[in-house]
Design a protein around this motif. Structure first.
Motif, PDB file in Angstrom:
ATOM      1  N   ASP A  50      40.786  30.739  39.507  1.00  0.00           N
ATOM      2  CA  ASP A  50      41.309  31.446  40.809  1.00  0.00           C
ATOM      3  C   ASP A  50      40.392  32.353  41.404  1.00  0.00           C
ATOM      4  OD1 ASP A  50      43.456  29.824  40.753  1.00  0.00           O
ATOM      5  OD2 ASP A  50      44.912  31.279  39.987  1.00  0.00           O
ATOM      6  N   ASP A  51      39.994  33.159  40.388  1.00  0.00           N
ATOM      7  CA  ASP A  51      38.684  34.117  40.744  1.00  0.00           C
ATOM      8  C   ASP A  51      37.389  33.418  41.576  1.00  0.00           C
ATOM      9  OD1 ASP A  51      40.444  36.040  39.781  1.00  0.00           O
ATOM     10  OD2 ASP A  51      39.187  35.988  37.815  1.00  0.00           O
ATOM     11  N   ARG A  54      39.164  31.706  44.787  1.00  0.00           N
ATOM     12  CA  ARG A  54      39.572  32.528  45.882  1.00  0.00           C
ATOM     13  C   ARG A  54      39.462  33.956  45.485  1.00  0.00           C
ATOM     14  NH1 ARG A  54      44.761  32.844  45.675  1.00  0.00           N
ATOM     15  NH2 ARG A  54      45.220  32.007  43.754  1.00  0.00           N
ATOM     16  N   ASP A  57      41.039  36.751  47.314  1.00  0.00           N
ATOM     17  CA  ASP A  57      42.432  37.057  47.228  1.00  0.00           C
ATOM     18  C   ASP A  57      42.808  37.443  45.872  1.00  0.00           C
ATOM     19  OD1 ASP A  57      43.176  35.807  49.564  1.00  0.00           O
ATOM     20  OD2 ASP A  57      43.156  33.791  48.804  1.00  0.00           O
ATOM     21  N   THR A  58      41.970  37.229  44.860  1.00  0.00           N
ATOM     22  CA  THR A  58      42.629  37.555  43.349  1.00  0.00           C
ATOM     23  C   THR A  58      41.506  38.745  42.898  1.00  0.00           C
ATOM     24  OG1 THR A  58      40.921  35.836  42.270  1.00  0.00           O
ATOM     25  CG2 THR A  58      42.990  35.439  42.780  1.00  0.00           C
ATOM     26  N   PRO A 108      45.596  33.478  33.765  1.00  0.00           N
ATOM     27  CA  PRO A 108      46.403  32.494  34.331  1.00  0.00           C
ATOM     28  C   PRO A 108      46.056  31.216  33.619  1.00  0.00           C
ATOM     29  CG  PRO A 108      45.781  33.874  36.085  1.00  0.00           C
ATOM     30  CD  PRO A 108      44.978  34.394  34.920  1.00  0.00           C
ATOM     31  N   PRO A 130      48.455  46.624  43.696  1.00  0.00           N
ATOM     32  CA  PRO A 130      47.299  46.183  43.703  1.00  0.00           C
ATOM     33  C   PRO A 130      46.041  47.443  44.065  1.00  0.00           C
ATOM     34  CG  PRO A 130      48.216  45.765  45.747  1.00  0.00           C
ATOM     35  CD  PRO A 130      49.276  46.196  44.817  1.00  0.00           C
ATOM     36  N   ARG A 135      44.587  43.883  39.603  1.00  0.00           N
ATOM     37  CA  ARG A 135      45.132  42.654  40.606  1.00  0.00           C
ATOM     38  C   ARG A 135      46.246  41.847  40.218  1.00  0.00           C
ATOM     39  NH1 ARG A 135      43.159  44.011  45.738  1.00  0.00           N
ATOM     40  NH2 ARG A 135      43.487  41.778  46.110  1.00  0.00           N
ATOM     41  N   ALA A 137      47.624  39.302  40.802  1.00  0.00           N
ATOM     42  CA  ALA A 137      47.440  37.961  40.801  1.00  0.00           C
ATOM     43  C   ALA A 137      47.363  37.398  39.200  1.00  0.00           C
ATOM     44  CB  ALA A 137      46.260  37.299  41.604  1.00  0.00           C
ATOM     45  N   HIS A 138      46.639  38.296  38.667  1.00  0.00           N
ATOM     46  CA  HIS A 138      46.050  38.027  37.072  1.00  0.00           C
ATOM     47  C   HIS A 138      47.210  37.989  35.974  1.00  0.00           C
ATOM     48  CE1 HIS A 138      41.810  39.413  38.336  1.00  0.00           C
ATOM     49  NE2 HIS A 138      41.984  38.158  38.706  1.00  0.00           N
ATOM     50  N   ALA A 140      50.607  37.427  37.405  1.00  0.00           N
ATOM     51  CA  ALA A 140      52.011  36.836  38.243  1.00  0.00           C
ATOM     52  C   ALA A 140      52.620  35.732  37.628  1.00  0.00           C
ATOM     53  CB  ALA A 140      51.377  36.251  39.708  1.00  0.00           C
ATOM     54  N   HIS A 141      51.689  34.810  36.555  1.00  0.00           N
ATOM     55  CA  HIS A 141      52.337  33.851  35.980  1.00  0.00           C
ATOM     56  C   HIS A 141      53.314  34.281  34.751  1.00  0.00           C
ATOM     57  CE1 HIS A 141      48.885  34.845  33.605  1.00  0.00           C
ATOM     58  NE2 HIS A 141      49.283  34.436  32.392  1.00  0.00           N
TER      59      HIS A 141
END
Length: 265
Positions: A50-51, A54, A57-58, A108, A130, A135, A137-138, A140-141
Motif C-alpha cells: 500500500d505504501d 498509495r 495516503d499511507t 497489512p 495520524p 499512520r 493505515a498500517h 487498520a487490518h
C-alpha cells in the motif's frame, strides 16, 4: 535457522563521511528468519504494498517529501518473501523495533502474523496517530498484537524479553530515546547474536570510540527523538557493547546502507 538480510524500502541517497565508500540510498534493513518449528519470522517490515501504491495516503506527503522513498514493489517484504518461494501466510511472527511508518508499513501484507512490540510503543502510536511518525493505515487490518513491558532478564547489560511463542534465539532488547517504546531485536544465528538496533543509532561511525554522526542522518535522528538524554545514554551503552562483545554480538542499525551491504553480502 537461516537468516536473510532484506532491504525493504530504499530512501534518499546519502554520502559517507570518509573516502572508500560509495554514495548510495539509505535502506530499511529487515531480517527474514527461517525457523525449524515456528515458520518464518520477520524482523521489521519496511514499506508495504500500500505504501508503494498509495504513498500519500499511507505514508503521508510530509514523510514522502523528507525521505524520498524509491517506492519499488519488488523491495517490499512480501515480494521478497515470495521470491524465496514462500507465501504471506508462512510469516507467522513479526517483531518491530517501533511503529514509525518505515518500520511497520508492511504489516497489512501479513495479516495473519502475530506482531510483537513494546506496550509503550503501541500506546503512543494509537494515541498520536495520524502524524508524520505514526499512520493508522498500517494497523487498520487489526494485527494480532503481542505487547511487552520494557523490563526483563539481563542480556549483555541490557534488559531483554523473550517474545511469546518464539524460541530463546529471539529477544526484544529495549533501547529508549527514539520513541516511547523503542526496542532492539536480537537473533542468534547459531554462532553469534545479530542485534537489530532499529533507530537507536543511524550511522556505523556512531559506535566508534570517538563517535561521528552522519550530518544528514543526524538531522533525522535528533529531530525525531522523544528523550534526548535517554537516546544518548542508549548509544553510549551500545558503544560499550560493540567494544566489549564484538566476538559475540554483531550490531547494525535500520538505515545504514554500508552496514546492510556488508551483512547482506
Amino acid at each position: 535457522m537461516k537468516i536473510h538480510h532484506l532491504n525493504c524500502g530504499s530512501v534518499r541517497e546519502i554520502d559517507p563521511t570518509y573516502e572508500g565508500l560509495p554514495s548510495t540510498a539509505a535502506v530499511n534493513h529487515c531480517l527474514l528468519v527461517e525457523t525449524p518449528r515456528d515458520g518464518l519470522v520477520l524482523v521489521e517490515t519496511g514499506l508495504g504494498l500500500d505504501d508503494v501504491r498509495r504513498p500519500a495516503d499511507t505514508l503521508g506527503a510530509e514523510w514522502v517529501e523528507m525521505a524520498q522513498p524509491a517506492l519499488i514493489e519488488d523491495e517490499t517484504a512480501l515480494r521478497q518473501v515470495e521470491r524465496l518461494g514462500f507465501a504471506a501466510a508462512d510469516v507467522r511472527h513479526i517483531l518491530v523495533t517501533h511503529l514509525d511508518v518505515d518500520h511497520c508499513g508492511g504489516l497489512p501484507d501479513f495479516p495473519h502474523a502475530a506482531v510483537h512490540v513494546l506496550e509503550a510503543e503501541l500506546q503512543a502510536a494509537v494515541r498520536e496517530a495520524p502524524s508524520r511518525r505514526y499512520r493508522p493505515a498500517h494497523w487498520a487490518h487489526g494485527p494480532q498484537w503481542r505487547t511487552y513491558e520494557s523490563t526483563g532478564d539481563d542480556w549483555f547489560g541490557f534488559s531483554s524479553i523473550r517474545p511469546v511463542g518464539l524460541p530463546e534465539e529471539f529477544k526484544l532488547v529495549p533501547m529508549g530515546g527514539h520513541t516511547a517504546g523503542h526496542t532492539g531485536i536480537a537473533v542468534h544465528d547459531g554462532t553469534r547474536w545479530l542485534l537489530h538496533c532499529g533507530d537507536a543509532y543511524y550511522y556505523h561511525r556512531e559506535l566508534d570510540a570517538d563517535p561521528e554522526p552522519h550530518p544528514l542522518l543526524d538531522i533525522v535522528q535528533t529531530g525525531s527523538e522523544v528523550d534526548h538524554d535517554e537516546r544518548v545514554n542508549t548509544q553510549a551503552r551500545l558503544r560499550i557493547l560493540a567494544r566489549d562483545h564484538a566476538a559475540e554480538v554483531t550490531l547494525f542499525s535500520a538505515h545504514d546502507p554500508w552496514e546492510f551491504g556488508r551483512l547482506a553480502s
